[in-house]
Design a protein around this motif. Structure first.
Motif, mmCIF file in Angstrom:
data_model
loop_
_atom_site.group_PDB
_atom_site.id
_atom_site.type_symbol
_atom_site.label_atom_id
_atom_site.label_comp_id
_atom_site.label_asym_id
_atom_site.label_seq_id
_atom_site.Cartn_x
_atom_site.Cartn_y
_atom_site.Cartn_z
ATOM 1 N N PRO A 51 -1.902 3.803 -3.342
ATOM 2 C CA PRO A 51 -2.604 3.937 -1.407
ATOM 3 C C PRO A 51 -2.695 4.912 -1.506
ATOM 4 C CG PRO A 51 -2.411 2.038 -2.697
ATOM 5 C CD PRO A 51 -1.664 1.535 -3.359
ATOM 6 N N PHE A 52 -1.360 4.531 -0.881
ATOM 7 C CA PHE A 52 -0.762 5.455 -0.008
ATOM 8 C C PHE A 52 -1.089 7.421 0.153
ATOM 9 C CE2 PHE A 52 2.118 8.309 2.648
ATOM 10 C CZ PHE A 52 2.239 7.420 4.623
ATOM 11 N N MET A 53 -0.566 7.567 -1.542
ATOM 12 C CA MET A 53 -1.034 8.848 -1.938
ATOM 13 C C MET A 53 -2.578 8.922 -2.502
ATOM 14 S SD MET A 53 2.058 9.464 -1.484
ATOM 15 C CE MET A 53 2.139 11.246 -2.715
ATOM 16 N N LEU A 54 -3.100 8.049 -2.236
ATOM 17 C CA LEU A 54 -4.849 8.412 -2.706
ATOM 18 C C LEU A 54 -5.691 8.732 -1.262
ATOM 19 C CD1 LEU A 54 -5.221 6.207 -5.941
ATOM 20 C CD2 LEU A 54 -4.754 8.450 -5.276
ATOM 21 N N ILE A 55 -5.252 8.159 0.340
ATOM 22 C CA ILE A 55 -5.965 8.382 1.113
ATOM 23 C C ILE A 55 -6.669 9.119 1.381
ATOM 24 C CG2 ILE A 55 -5.993 8.406 4.001
ATOM 25 C CD1 ILE A 55 -3.346 7.027 3.848
ATOM 26 N N GLU A 94 -2.350 2.270 8.105
ATOM 27 C CA GLU A 94 -3.530 2.771 8.877
ATOM 28 C C GLU A 94 -2.773 4.051 9.562
ATOM 29 O OE1 GLU A 94 -3.318 -0.704 10.811
ATOM 30 O OE2 GLU A 94 -3.700 -2.192 9.113
ATOM 31 N N ALA A 95 -1.963 4.446 9.385
ATOM 32 C CA ALA A 95 -1.083 5.724 10.726
ATOM 33 C C ALA A 95 -1.631 6.888 10.163
ATOM 34 C CB ALA A 95 -0.147 5.332 11.006
ATOM 35 N N ALA A 96 -1.041 6.837 8.477
ATOM 36 C CA ALA A 96 -1.582 8.107 7.454
ATOM 37 C C ALA A 96 -2.980 8.257 7.754
ATOM 38 C CB ALA A 96 -0.631 7.698 6.830
ATOM 39 N N ALA A 97 -3.496 7.141 7.382
ATOM 40 C CA ALA A 97 -4.750 6.633 7.463
ATOM 41 C C ALA A 97 -5.565 8.154 8.497
ATOM 42 C CB ALA A 97 -5.832 5.509 7.149
ATOM 43 N N PHE A 98 -5.435 7.562 9.482
ATOM 44 C CA PHE A 98 -5.649 7.853 11.247
ATOM 45 C C PHE A 98 -5.573 9.466 11.135
ATOM 46 C CE2 PHE A 98 -4.754 9.436 15.241
ATOM 47 C CZ PHE A 98 -6.274 8.857 15.737
ATOM 48 N N VAL A 99 -4.625 10.264 10.866
ATOM 49 C CA VAL A 99 -4.058 11.275 10.801
ATOM 50 C C VAL A 99 -5.234 12.096 9.863
ATOM 51 C CG1 VAL A 99 -2.054 12.932 10.158
ATOM 52 C CG2 VAL A 99 -1.387 11.121 11.457
ATOM 53 N N GLN A 100 -5.243 11.255 8.837
ATOM 54 C CA GLN A 100 -5.987 11.864 7.916
ATOM 55 C C GLN A 100 -7.622 12.462 8.034
ATOM 56 O OE1 GLN A 100 -4.137 11.778 3.432
ATOM 57 N NE2 GLN A 100 -3.022 11.097 4.257
ATOM 58 N N GLY A 101 -7.754 10.921 9.042
ATOM 59 C CA GLY A 101 -9.766 11.376 9.139
ATOM 60 C C GLY A 101 -10.119 9.990 8.767
ATOM 61 N N VAL A 102 -9.029 9.169 7.297
ATOM 62 C CA VAL A 102 -9.602 8.548 7.205
ATOM 63 C C VAL A 102 -10.369 6.990 7.832
ATOM 64 C CG1 VAL A 102 -10.075 6.703 5.173
ATOM 65 C CG2 VAL A 102 -9.592 9.109 5.387
ATOM 66 N N PRO A 103 -11.686 6.038 8.932
ATOM 67 C CA PRO A 103 -11.394 5.648 9.655
ATOM 68 C C PRO A 103 -10.943 3.626 8.708
ATOM 69 C CG PRO A 103 -13.446 6.552 10.294
ATOM 70 C CD PRO A 103 -12.804 7.694 9.139
ATOM 71 N N VAL A 104 -10.401 3.431 9.564
ATOM 72 C CA VAL A 104 -9.848 1.481 8.269
ATOM 73 C C VAL A 104 -9.921 0.526 9.525
ATOM 74 C CG1 VAL A 104 -8.097 0.470 7.405
ATOM 75 C CG2 VAL A 104 -8.063 3.010 7.712
ATOM 76 N N MET A 105 -11.051 -0.270 9.166
ATOM 77 C CA MET A 105 -10.890 -1.852 9.548
ATOM 78 C C MET A 105 -10.204 -2.220 9.162
ATOM 79 S SD MET A 105 -14.135 -3.128 8.996
ATOM 80 C CE MET A 105 -15.297 -2.621 9.472
ATOM 81 N N LEU A 113 0.979 -1.174 -0.259
ATOM 82 C CA LEU A 113 0.344 0.171 -0.126
ATOM 83 C C LEU A 113 0.863 1.015 -0.141
ATOM 84 C CD1 LEU A 113 -2.627 -0.988 2.458
ATOM 85 C CD2 LEU A 113 -2.348 -1.694 0.224
ATOM 86 N N THR A 114 2.174 1.465 -0.045
ATOM 87 C CA THR A 114 3.056 2.769 -0.260
ATOM 88 C C THR A 114 3.942 2.325 -1.053
ATOM 89 O OG1 THR A 114 4.539 1.004 1.957
ATOM 90 C CG2 THR A 114 2.500 2.588 2.172
ATOM 91 N N LEU A 115 3.573 2.421 -1.672
ATOM 92 C CA LEU A 115 4.150 1.979 -3.316
ATOM 93 C C LEU A 115 5.294 2.840 -3.344
ATOM 94 C CD1 LEU A 115 1.575 0.457 -6.636
ATOM 95 C CD2 LEU A 115 2.857 -0.697 -4.662
#
Length: 332
Positions: A242-246, A294-305, A200-202
């Motif tokens: 995907p990392f850049m599309l969070i 997951e850490a980057a998504a948390f910072v950007q306010g995107v919940p991840v299951m 997820l971090t290409l």
């Protein structure tokens, strides 16, 4: 990434029943029905246009219908959702690995229609810039077109259950990152996206080289990664990371699963070498990238299951992740 397949083992029905009961109680699986068992859902496979990419011949795939992509599908009256399942790096030409190696089709007996596009080894389910010249591919892959512009409209026209006209998409390994990318880029088509042991971090240091080496090892001949998104400095690499599309995933239901690289219940003595020297390193990389995502998504306010447990890069663990997502309401 290279998919290391675990060989299924048989056991007594009583032992299987006990395992299923325990796993269900733990929340690791929603329902477990052995692969290959009968299903009340009906098979509803079909063919779709291949957007001009190769579908027949040595590197196009063994399709019985040139210019068409085979889609395996199971549906049941009353189901309210449908998931598209994407395969891994070594996707087969005539049958989805999901159907061969897991009980994923049984989701159709539990409220979720199942759709499996067939083919696309080493494709990352994306539109390639050019044919892979290393193996003599005659036309470039156009999987982005096939999934978004052909498959989803076909599901809608055939009445496959959706959520406001949108579908869930999930993939493993190579298909994991692809599922998140498709969903982030086409929010009009998907309401949920899941990655199982995906990368997820290409854009991370060394990842492009790692993919280059991995694709040189995909049978029947090596694939040229530069034909996919261009050279390492091409903007298409970040556009498909995907990392850049969070920041484009707000409001999207996201599931990210991975093993931790340690041996678990699907690692068998007869497969120790592959599991240790291939499955473990691949899964450790997927695990690290999942946590970074997951850490980057948390910072950007995107919940991840999120899901993680003992396991290597193998089918049994992906099956468990699938049912864990079902049990936790991912497809709702």
């Amino acid at each position: 990434m290279r998919v290391v397949e675990s060989k299924p083992k048989t056991g007594s029905r009583r032992l299987t029943a006990v395992l299923v009961a325990v796993l269900t109680a733990m929340g690791l699986m929603g329902t477990a029905i052995g692969a290959g068992q009968s299903s009340a859902a009906s098979y509803a496979g079909f063919w779709i246009d291949a957007c001009g990419m190769p579908t027949n011949g040595a590197f196009g795939g063994g399709s019985m219908k040139p210019g068409q992509v085979k889609v395996q599908a199971w549906r049941k009256a009353g189901n309210k959702r449908t998931v598209i399942l994407l395969d891994g790096m070594r996707a087969g030409y005539n049958r989805s690995g999901w159907d061969i190696e897991t009980n994923a089709r049984a989701l159709a007996d539990h409220g979720v229609n199942v759709v499996m596009p067939v083919g696309g080894p080493a494709s990352f389910y994306t539109n390639w810039d050019a044919p892979s010249n290393f193996n003599g591919q005659r036309k470039a892959y156009k999987w982005g077109c096939v999934i978004d512009n052909r498959l989803v409209p076909a599901l809608r026209s055939k009445g496959f259950a959706s959520k406001g006209g949108k579908y869930a998409i999930m993939g493993l390994s190579m298909g994991g990152g692809a599922a998140l990318t498709h969903a982030a880029q086409r929010r009009d088509l998907y309401y949920a996206a899941g990655s199982l042991s995906g990368y997820l971090t290409l854009s991370a240091p060394g990842m492009r080289t790692a993919l280059r080496l991995a694709m040189l090892d995909v049978a029947p001949a090596p694939w040229n990664v530069d034909a996919m998104w261009g050279p390492p400095w091409s903007p298409r690499w970040t556009a498909n990371d995907p990392f850049m599309l969070i920041n484009r995933m707000h409001g999207l239901k996201v599931f990210v699963g991975s093993g931790n690289g340690f041996f678990g219940r699907y690692n068998y003595p007869g497969n120790t070498f592959d599991d240790l020297f291939k499955g473990t390193p691949l899964e450790l990389l997927a695990f690290a990238q999942a946590k970074a995502f997951e850490a980057a998504a948390f910072v950007q306010g995107v919940p991840v299951m999120s899901y993680s447990a003992n396991g290597t890069h193998a089918w049994g663990y992906w099956q468990d992740m699938l049912w864990n997502a079902k049990a936790r309401g991912f497809f709702n």
